[in-house]
Design a protein around this motif. Sequence first.
Motif, PDB file in Angstrom:
ATOM      1  N   SER A   1     -16.734  47.966  -1.122  1.00 22.11           N
ATOM      2  CA  SER A   1     -16.031  47.897   0.174  1.00 22.11           C
ATOM      3  C   SER A   1     -16.731  46.933   1.118  1.00 22.11           C
ATOM      4  CB  SER A   1     -15.953  49.297   0.793  1.00 22.11           C
ATOM      5  OG  SER A   1     -15.205  50.166  -0.026  1.00 22.11           O
ATOM      6  N   ASP A   2     -18.060  47.006   1.163  1.00 16.62           N
ATOM      7  CA  ASP A   2     -18.813  46.087   2.019  1.00 16.62           C
ATOM      8  C   ASP A   2     -18.638  44.641   1.544  1.00 16.62           C
ATOM      9  OD1 ASP A   2     -19.682  48.304   3.374  1.00 16.62           O
ATOM     10  OD2 ASP A   2     -21.634  48.406   2.351  1.00 16.62           O
ATOM     11  N   ALA A   3     -18.650  44.417   0.219  1.00 22.00           N
ATOM     12  CA  ALA A   3     -18.476  43.066  -0.301  1.00 22.00           C
ATOM     13  C   ALA A   3     -17.083  42.541   0.021  1.00 22.00           C
ATOM     14  CB  ALA A   3     -18.717  43.060  -1.819  1.00 22.00           C
ATOM     15  N   ARG A   4     -16.067  43.404  -0.061  1.00 22.07           N
ATOM     16  CA  ARG A   4     -14.698  42.970   0.253  1.00 22.07           C
ATOM     17  C   ARG A   4     -14.580  42.554   1.710  1.00 22.07           C
ATOM     18  NH1 ARG A   4     -12.311  47.151  -1.410  1.00 22.07           N
ATOM     19  NH2 ARG A   4     -11.744  46.394  -3.501  1.00 22.07           N
ATOM     20  N   ALA A   5     -15.283  43.297   2.584  1.00 20.34           N
ATOM     21  CA  ALA A   5     -15.250  42.948   4.007  1.00 20.34           C
ATOM     22  C   ALA A   5     -15.997  41.651   4.269  1.00 20.34           C
ATOM     23  CB  ALA A   5     -15.849  44.089   4.838  1.00 20.34           C
ATOM     24  N   ALA A   6     -17.100  41.424   3.528  1.00 21.37           N
ATOM     25  CA  ALA A   6     -17.896  40.220   3.757  1.00 21.37           C
ATOM     26  C   ALA A   6     -17.249  38.977   3.166  1.00 21.37           C
ATOM     27  CB  ALA A   6     -19.294  40.413   3.165  1.00 21.37           C
ATOM     28  N   SER A   7     -16.493  39.127   2.073  1.00 17.86           N
ATOM     29  CA  SER A   7     -15.889  37.963   1.423  1.00 17.86           C
ATOM     30  C   SER A   7     -14.478  38.314   0.964  1.00 17.86           C
ATOM     31  CB  SER A   7     -16.756  37.528   0.228  1.00 17.86           C
ATOM     32  OG  SER A   7     -16.178  36.422  -0.413  1.00 17.86           O
ATOM     33  N   PRO A   8     -13.510  38.317   1.888  1.00 16.56           N
ATOM     34  CA  PRO A   8     -12.140  38.673   1.509  1.00 16.56           C
ATOM     35  C   PRO A   8     -11.470  37.645   0.611  1.00 16.56           C
ATOM     36  CG  PRO A   8     -12.246  37.931   3.794  1.00 16.56           C
ATOM     37  CD  PRO A   8     -13.658  38.042   3.325  1.00 16.56           C
ATOM     38  N   GLU A   9     -12.045  36.431   0.481  1.00 14.94           N
ATOM     39  CA  GLU A   9     -11.418  35.424  -0.376  1.00 14.94           C
ATOM     40  C   GLU A   9     -11.667  35.694  -1.866  1.00 14.94           C
ATOM     41  OE1 GLU A   9     -15.460  33.885   0.955  1.00 14.94           O
ATOM     42  OE2 GLU A   9     -13.716  34.885   1.859  1.00 14.94           O
ATOM     43  N   HIS A  10     -12.570  36.580  -2.207  1.00 11.42           N
ATOM     44  CA  HIS A  10     -12.770  36.996  -3.592  1.00 11.42           C
ATOM     45  C   HIS A  10     -11.903  38.198  -3.916  1.00 11.42           C
ATOM     46  CE1 HIS A  10     -16.331  34.425  -3.320  1.00 11.42           C
ATOM     47  NE2 HIS A  10     -16.486  34.530  -4.651  1.00 11.42           N
ATOM     48  N   VAL A  11     -11.656  38.413  -5.198  1.00  8.13           N
ATOM     49  CA  VAL A  11     -10.886  39.573  -5.649  1.00  8.13           C
ATOM     50  C   VAL A  11     -11.868  40.613  -6.160  1.00  8.13           C
ATOM     51  CG1 VAL A  11      -9.111  40.415  -7.226  1.00  8.13           C
ATOM     52  CG2 VAL A  11      -8.939  38.102  -6.271  1.00  8.13           C
ATOM     53  N   TRP A  12     -11.969  41.733  -5.455  1.00  9.93           N
ATOM     54  CA  TRP A  12     -12.933  42.777  -5.815  1.00  9.93           C
ATOM     55  C   TRP A  12     -12.208  43.935  -6.476  1.00  9.93           C
ATOM     56  CZ3 TRP A  12     -17.755  41.054  -5.065  1.00  9.93           C
ATOM     57  CH2 TRP A  12     -17.957  40.038  -4.143  1.00  9.93           C
ATOM     58  N   ALA A  13     -12.750  44.399  -7.603  1.00 16.09           N
ATOM     59  CA  ALA A  13     -12.100  45.477  -8.355  1.00 16.09           C
ATOM     60  C   ALA A  13     -13.144  46.494  -8.807  1.00 16.09           C
ATOM     61  CB  ALA A  13     -11.357  44.924  -9.574  1.00 16.09           C
ATOM     62  N   LEU A  14     -12.661  47.741  -9.015  1.00 15.63           N
ATOM     63  CA  LEU A  14     -13.525  48.830  -9.475  1.00 15.63           C
ATOM     64  C   LEU A  14     -12.979  49.401 -10.777  1.00 15.63           C
ATOM     65  CD1 LEU A  14     -14.245  50.747  -6.142  1.00 15.63           C
ATOM     66  CD2 LEU A  14     -15.978  49.765  -7.663  1.00 15.63           C
ATOM     67  N   ASP A  15     -13.865  49.712 -11.676  1.00 12.91           N
ATOM     68  CA  ASP A  15     -13.503  50.381 -12.939  1.00 12.91           C
ATOM     69  C   ASP A  15     -14.416  51.591 -13.080  1.00 12.91           C
ATOM     70  OD1 ASP A  15     -12.686  51.168 -15.423  1.00 12.91           O
ATOM     71  OD2 ASP A  15     -13.632  49.503 -16.521  1.00 12.91           O
ATOM     72  N   LEU A  16     -13.968  52.734 -12.566  1.00 17.06           N
ATOM     73  CA  LEU A  16     -14.809  53.922 -12.494  1.00 17.06           C
ATOM     74  C   LEU A  16     -14.226  55.047 -13.342  1.00 17.06           C
ATOM     75  CD1 LEU A  16     -15.473  53.945  -8.639  1.00 17.06           C
ATOM     76  CD2 LEU A  16     -16.886  52.937 -10.436  1.00 17.06           C
ATOM     77  N   PRO A  17     -15.082  55.946 -13.843  1.00 18.68           N
ATOM     78  CA  PRO A  17     -14.585  57.094 -14.616  1.00 18.68           C
ATOM     79  C   PRO A  17     -13.920  58.115 -13.691  1.00 18.68           C
ATOM     80  CG  PRO A  17     -16.955  57.262 -14.325  1.00 18.68           C
ATOM     81  CD  PRO A  17     -16.552  55.925 -13.759  1.00 18.68           C
ATOM     82  N   ASP A  18     -13.229  59.067 -14.307  1.00 19.27           N
ATOM     83  CA  ASP A  18     -12.530  60.087 -13.513  1.00 19.27           C
ATOM     84  C   ASP A  18     -13.508  61.034 -12.842  1.00 19.27           C
ATOM     85  OD1 ASP A  18     -10.160  58.996 -14.350  1.00 19.27           O
ATOM     86  OD2 ASP A  18      -9.968  60.333 -16.096  1.00 19.27           O
ATOM     87  N   GLU A  19     -14.631  61.312 -13.500  1.00 17.80           N
ATOM     88  CA  GLU A  19     -15.621  62.226 -12.954  1.00 17.80           C
ATOM     89  C   GLU A  19     -16.788  61.444 -12.345  1.00 17.80           C
ATOM     90  OE1 GLU A  19     -15.284  65.422 -12.765  1.00 17.80           O
ATOM     91  OE2 GLU A  19     -13.375  65.439 -13.850  1.00 17.80           O
TER      92      GLU A  19
END
Length: 495
Positions: free
Chosen positions: A354-372
């Motif tokens: 979230s902090d990286a997305r706010a600092a550099s909105p021109e990049h595409v930031w994605a998360l791949d997290l487990p359910d737990e």
Amino acid sequence: MPSLTSPRSWTLRSKLVASMVALFLAVSIGTGTLIVIATQDYLSRQVDEDLKQTVARTEFDDHKGGSPRGGPGGPLPGGGAGVLTLALDSSGQVIHDPRDDDPLSTAVDVNGNTVTLTAAQITTLKNADIGEEPQTVDLGAETGTYRVMAVTSGSTTLIKGVPTLPVTKTVNQLLGLVAAGTILGLALVGLGGTYLVRRNLAPLDRVAGTARAVSQLSLESGEVALAERVPAADTDPNTEVGQVGLALNSMLDNVDGALRARQESETRVRQFVADASHELRTPLASIRGYAELSRREREPVPQSVTHALGRIESESLRMQGLVEDLLLLARLDAGRPLDHDPVDLTLLAIDAVSDARAASPEHVWALDLPDEPIEVPGDRARLHQVLVNLLGNARAHTPAGTRVVTSLRRGSADDPTRTDVITLSVTDNGPGIPEALQPNVFQRFTRGDEARNRAAGSTGLGLSIVAAVTSAHRGRVGLHSRPGETSFVVELPAA
């Protein structure tokens, strides 16, 4: 004993034992051959001598007017006795004994029985052109081979012979004894040689053991206690092994001295960095504070001065970040303990992205997290810094529009089924890291400015901090990079 591989790959012990066995075998074969040949020659000459004596006695008896049958001769070599007798007249017919009218054509067969010569055997003797020198005649399997001589008196030709079977038996028995002795000797030399070689090479094994123990030590960094030495009993300069042990101890002493000097140098450098970083924090804070205070001055300030103050504040902030990074590395090098509280990596990844997305909105930031949620024991602030540095590295060295994926899962990169390892990775589809730079990417002050696009300056310490913090958590960090895909993988022990 040596294996069936190439002799070049044999151990020294195997080569020595094989050499001993080969030398013994060569000496045994050579000695045995000479003994058998000499014995056979001696017995053959003895047979000829007995044959000549038998013929001589027969001639003496004939001179006295006795029967041409003559005496049987003395005992033969090998324990047997007996002669061949064949008396022929001038026409080649067998002469009969005038006393009992028996034909004078007898021999002793291979079983020691006296037999009458057959017509075929008589023909063989006639055709053999026997003279006054001994020669060998084969009378068949049942009668055997004889050494024969002929003597002529008037119209009578007397052929005398002595069997060679006793000589053959004696030589064969001697061959058997030589072969049995050689085989027994080979077994004794092989076993005894193996024991003696193993015992005599034991000091060399101990020297090799010391070398192996030293080779397994981690000498690349940190304080090293190089206490391994070859025992004093194996350093006698009067022996070859002792010379090797003495040379190895001398080398270890030199290496130990060099490692101590390196450790002292590293300690001084780390202490200097720690002290310098600590001392620079206060003046940098003062410079930054005075710059901010000057910019808030109510009186009019020339534009050039305002710009200069802004640059001073900016560079002081940058230098303060560098000092903080150096101080953190110095503390980690000194082994300062970190917290080991439960840390929710899932929440940490969400916050960092979230902090990286706010600092550099021109990049595409994605998360791949487990359910737990996934937790690890560690220092939350330092693990957060690992994520921030990895994401900041991707942001600074990739162009706008690059997709950066932060993933979290259980299992290692090598074995996804493991449950005691947590893997955190940051992957981007940027231009990649040059292959020549990859081996040094986690070293301090390593910068890839010429290879990757960058939007801001870099101190070259970000990835070094990632590696140091991960190591302090008993984990490891790796890099896989090629054009279009760069992935930093952090593996941490699970709770």
